[in-house]
Design a protein around this motif. Structure first.
Motif, PDB file in Angstrom:
ATOM      1  N   ASP A 112      -2.758   2.811   8.895  1.00 57.39           N
ATOM      2  CA  ASP A 112      -2.115   3.595   7.832  1.00 57.39           C
ATOM      3  C   ASP A 112      -1.142   4.548   8.509  1.00 57.39           C
ATOM      4  O   ASP A 112      -1.545   5.517   9.153  1.00 57.39           O
ATOM      5  CB  ASP A 112      -3.171   4.364   7.038  1.00 57.39           C
ATOM      6  CG  ASP A 112      -2.563   5.124   5.852  1.00 57.39           C
ATOM      7  OD1 ASP A 112      -1.344   5.358   5.861  1.00 57.39           O
ATOM      8  OD2 ASP A 112      -3.317   5.495   4.928  1.00 57.39           O
ATOM      9  N   ILE A 147      -0.338  -0.483   6.245  1.00 61.19           N
ATOM     10  CA  ILE A 147      -0.039   0.097   4.933  1.00 61.19           C
ATOM     11  C   ILE A 147       0.707   1.409   5.121  1.00 61.19           C
ATOM     12  O   ILE A 147       0.672   2.021   6.185  1.00 61.19           O
ATOM     13  CB  ILE A 147      -1.315   0.339   4.106  1.00 61.19           C
ATOM     14  CG1 ILE A 147      -2.321   1.216   4.868  1.00 61.19           C
ATOM     15  CG2 ILE A 147      -1.942  -0.978   3.682  1.00 61.19           C
ATOM     16  CD1 ILE A 147      -3.547   1.615   4.045  1.00 61.19           C
ATOM     17  N   PHE A 184      -8.926  -0.085   2.053  1.00 60.97           N
ATOM     18  CA  PHE A 184      -8.159  -1.185   2.633  1.00 60.97           C
ATOM     19  C   PHE A 184      -8.988  -1.958   3.659  1.00 60.97           C
ATOM     20  O   PHE A 184      -8.998  -3.196   3.675  1.00 60.97           O
ATOM     21  CB  PHE A 184      -6.886  -0.630   3.274  1.00 60.97           C
ATOM     22  CG  PHE A 184      -5.943  -1.675   3.803  1.00 60.97           C
ATOM     23  CD1 PHE A 184      -5.226  -2.492   2.945  1.00 60.97           C
ATOM     24  CD2 PHE A 184      -5.755  -1.825   5.170  1.00 60.97           C
ATOM     25  CE1 PHE A 184      -4.342  -3.454   3.441  1.00 60.97           C
ATOM     26  CE2 PHE A 184      -4.880  -2.775   5.670  1.00 60.97           C
ATOM     27  CZ  PHE A 184      -4.176  -3.591   4.796  1.00 60.97           C
TER      28      PHE A 184
END
Length: 450
Positions: free
Chosen positions: A178, A202, A226
């Protein structure tokens, strides 16, 4: 802390209390100060905030107007600026970022030639210049005016440095990243791809206003979901300038800075690379971490809150790892500041070399419940020094004994006293926190309704 510079640079809302004029003057002073006897070289990095571009040009204008050369790394991480400054003969560096703050904030982190945060005396001189307390600085003219140099190659060298720190391939490891729509959005994937991981990314689509927005290390629940949805082996979340890392194990459990220090510290202890068998923490690390260190035969030291103080302790005593619960982790063999991507690589190393899942490596740490209550007060030192408040704190310390702890400290940025208790249950935490908070209020120190 000074008028403008705190423990993490000059920070404020862009064009409100941190303006282009401020950035220009910071550049003017740095170019002049470091260029008194030679042509100074100053490197600049920035995160993905919309205002970072504005501040980059203002800084570069100030630097070159004073006769120094400005080298632009463009969008990059804070640790990359630190690395480039200390390895490539720069006089200093500036990172334009407000770290984990919202997009409308920004900051100027000034880094010295050793790759460390600039010393307080130089920051004070910058503040005096901004406030007009010193003489105006001379402007460079003719051939003495500085240049602006595209220096993307410096960022690439930093990526190579990260790749070289890995001890083995990440082949077949499923890793989630992330990137917080921030500085790590290209660098992190490049590193993990190069090391052979199956990388799932992401929040790597920055638009100037979405940095840290419901993503990254301050919104770890996004990565937790996720990792579980994709069935990943591990996930890593960074903040806006990627000097922090919070991990998520394969079960979706958050592995914060304390747990990372345990996992990496214990691994280093076992392979003989933990200098002095000591890990440096701040006073905010969880009581459960210290208990786990005791059981593992690992010593620890505690500093004031701030990775600046952690590194000072490490440098003075030769320690090899230290950090904060928030995910600022420093590995002194490789860096002089917190480095989120490097931290994720070191966690991967522990997992691979131990042939273990991250959940297994972190399991020995029992994180104690913690309750923190902020009390807004009229005067912090007076409230802290009140004999009745001190007596209440001492009473709690005696009641907890070796089953928990209380920490009462002044906020560095607000008129607030922070009262924190860690204990075996949430009820115990609540009981003892309010035992002190009630005294603060009863003695008239609290400012109600503000």
């Amino acid at each position: 802390m000074g008028k403008y510079f705190g423990t993490d640079g000059f920070r404020g809302e862009a064009n409100v209390n941190l303006t282009v004029e401020h950035a220009f003057k910071v550049g003017r002073f740095l170019g002049y100060y470091f260029g008194k006897d030679h042509k100074a070289k100053i490197v600049i990095g920035k995160d993905t905030r919309r205002s970072s571009y504005m501040f980059e040009y203002a800084l570069a204008s100030g630097i070159t107007a004073s006769g120094a050369d400005a080298y632009l790394l463009h969008v990059t991480t804070t640790p990359s600026v630190s690395y480039v400054v200390r390895t490539e003969d720069f006089d200093c560096g500036v990172m334009i970022s407000a770290s984990h703050n919202p997009y409308y904030d920004n900051g100027l982190k000034v880094i010295n030639s050793l790759g460390q945060k600039m010393t307080a005396d130089v920051e004070q001189m910058i503040e005096d210049y901004i406030d007009g307390k010193t003489e105006e600085l001379p402007l460079a003219t003719r051939e003495n005016i500085g240049r602006t140099v595209d220096y993307a190659m410096g960022r690439n060298r930093y990526i190579g440095h990260l790749i070289m720190t890995a001890t083995r391939s990440f082949k077949d490891k499923r890793v989630g990243l992330d990137c917080s729509n921030g500085s790590a959005w290209q660098i992190a994937k490049s590193v993990f791809d190069a090391l052979g991981a199956k990388t799932y990314v992401i929040n790597a689509e920055p638009d100037g206003t979405n940095i840290n927005t419901n993503c990254g290390s301050t919104h770890i629940e996004v990565l937790q979901k996720f990792v579980l949805e994709k069935g990943l082996d591990v996930g890593f979340a960074y903040d806006g300038d990627a000097d922090r890392c919070i991990a998520v194990d394969e079960e979706g459990r958050v592995i914060d800075g304390d747990l990372i220090m345990y996992v990496c510290g214990k691994y280093m202890h076992e392979n003989g690379t933990l200098n002095n068998d000591t890990v440096v923490t701040t006073v905010m690390s969880n009581f459960g971490l210290y208990r786990a260190f005791d059981q593992a035969g690992i010593r620890y030291e505690k500093t004031a809150v701030g990775d600046k103080y952690v590194y000072e302790n490490m440098a003075q005593n030769g320690h090899s790892i230290g950090g904060e619960q928030s995910g600022h982790i420093i590995f002194s063999k490789f860096a002089t500041t917190g480095d989120g991507i490097l931290t994720s690589l070191k966690v991967m190393e522990a997992m691979l070399e131990k042939k273990a899942k991250l959940s297994e490596l972190a399991k020995p740490v029992k994180i104690y419940p913690q309750l923190l209550v902020n009390v807004r007060v009229q005067d912090k030192p007076t409230a802290q020094a009140d004999p009745d408040v001190q007596a209440a704190v001492k009473s709690v310390e005696e009641a907890l004994g070796d089953t928990g702890r209380i920490l009462v400290r002044e906020s560095g940025t607000e008129p607030v006293i922070r009262v924190m208790v860690e204990a075996e249950t949430e009820d115990i935490c609540s009981k003892y926190v309010y035992q002190v908070v009630d005294v603060l209020k009863a003695k008239g120190h609290a400012v109600e309704g503000k």
